[in-house]
Design a protein around this motif. Sequence first.
Motif, PDB file in Angstrom:
ATOM      1  N   GLN A   7      -2.775  -4.543   1.167  1.00 17.50           N
ATOM      2  CA  GLN A   7      -1.567  -3.782   0.863  1.00 17.50           C
ATOM      3  C   GLN A   7      -0.835  -3.264   2.112  1.00 17.50           C
ATOM      4  OE1 GLN A   7      -0.649  -3.668  -2.480  1.00 17.50           O
ATOM      5  NE2 GLN A   7      -2.464  -4.966  -2.730  1.00 17.50           N
ATOM      6  N   THR A  28       5.238 -10.631  -1.379  1.00 15.63           N
ATOM      7  CA  THR A  28       3.790 -10.476  -1.221  1.00 15.63           C
ATOM      8  C   THR A  28       3.177 -11.770  -0.728  1.00 15.63           C
ATOM      9  OG1 THR A  28       3.737  -8.941  -3.087  1.00 15.63           O
ATOM     10  CG2 THR A  28       1.640  -9.847  -2.375  1.00 15.63           C
ATOM     11  N   ARG A 100      -2.982  -4.303  -8.764  1.00 17.69           N
ATOM     12  CA  ARG A 100      -2.144  -4.798  -7.670  1.00 17.69           C
ATOM     13  C   ARG A 100      -2.683  -6.119  -7.122  1.00 17.69           C
ATOM     14  NH1 ARG A 100      -2.545   0.029  -3.552  1.00 17.69           N
ATOM     15  NH2 ARG A 100      -4.716  -0.389  -4.122  1.00 17.69           N
TER      16      ARG A 100
END
Length: 227
Positions: A7, A28, A100
Motif C-alpha cells: 500500500q 494499483t 484491499r
Amino acid sequence: MICGYCQKVILRNLTVKEILFPWLLSDTELCSQCLRQFTPIQKDQACPRCMRSGEQDLCADCQRWQKQYPQRQFFHQALYQYDEAFANWLKEYKFGGDYRLRRTFQQQVRVALKGYRGFIICPIPLSQSRYQERGFNQTSAFLEASGVKTHTLLRRSSHDSPQSKKNRQERLALPQPYVLACSPELLIGKKILLVDDVYTTGRTLFHAADILWQHQPKEVRTFSLAR
C-alpha cells in the motif's frame, strides 16, 4: 499509484504507451520490492497439465486425475508457486479479511486471462455461511478488481471446515459440494474457465468441473493465482 500489497506509493517513470494512453494507467500495481517476494511458475519446469513446479512430465496428481476422469481433458494455469510468501499474502487477504489486497495481482490476472477470450469465467463459490463469515468471495473479488466479467454457474450446497485445516487425504475425500446455479442450456457448447485462489490437490476444481461436464460444454479449463 500505490502498491497493491504494501500500500505504499510507487514512484516510477511512465512508459510511452502510458503517456499516450493515460486511461490505460492503473492506479494499483505491485512495487518492485513486493513483486520480488513471489515466485512465478516456469512453464518449462512444471507439469504440463497442472503447472506443479519441479515436474518435467505428468505429475502424480494429474496421473491420478486422468485415471479417475479418463474421458476428460483438463488443463490448469497458475501464476505463482504456493510458497511462504504467497501463503503470508493469502493469510492477510483471505483469512485476515484485508479486502484491499484483492488488487495485488490485478495486472497479472488481467494479462493472463486475455488468453481466454470466448470463455465464460466462473469463480469457485463459497457457502453462504462462509461468505457471511468472511464478507467477500476472495476469488470473485480479485477477478472483479482485475476488470474481469464473471458468471455464477455453480452454488455451494454444503458447508465444511476450511480446507486449510485439512490434510491431503481429507481434502481428496471431500464429497461433492456443488450444484448447478444456472440453466443447463447455457453451458452447451460453451468454453468455461473455473477460477480459484490456490490449486492444492485439485479436488475443489475437479468437483466443480464435474458438475459442468454433465451439461455438454465444449471445454472446461481451470486457473488459479498459485499452485
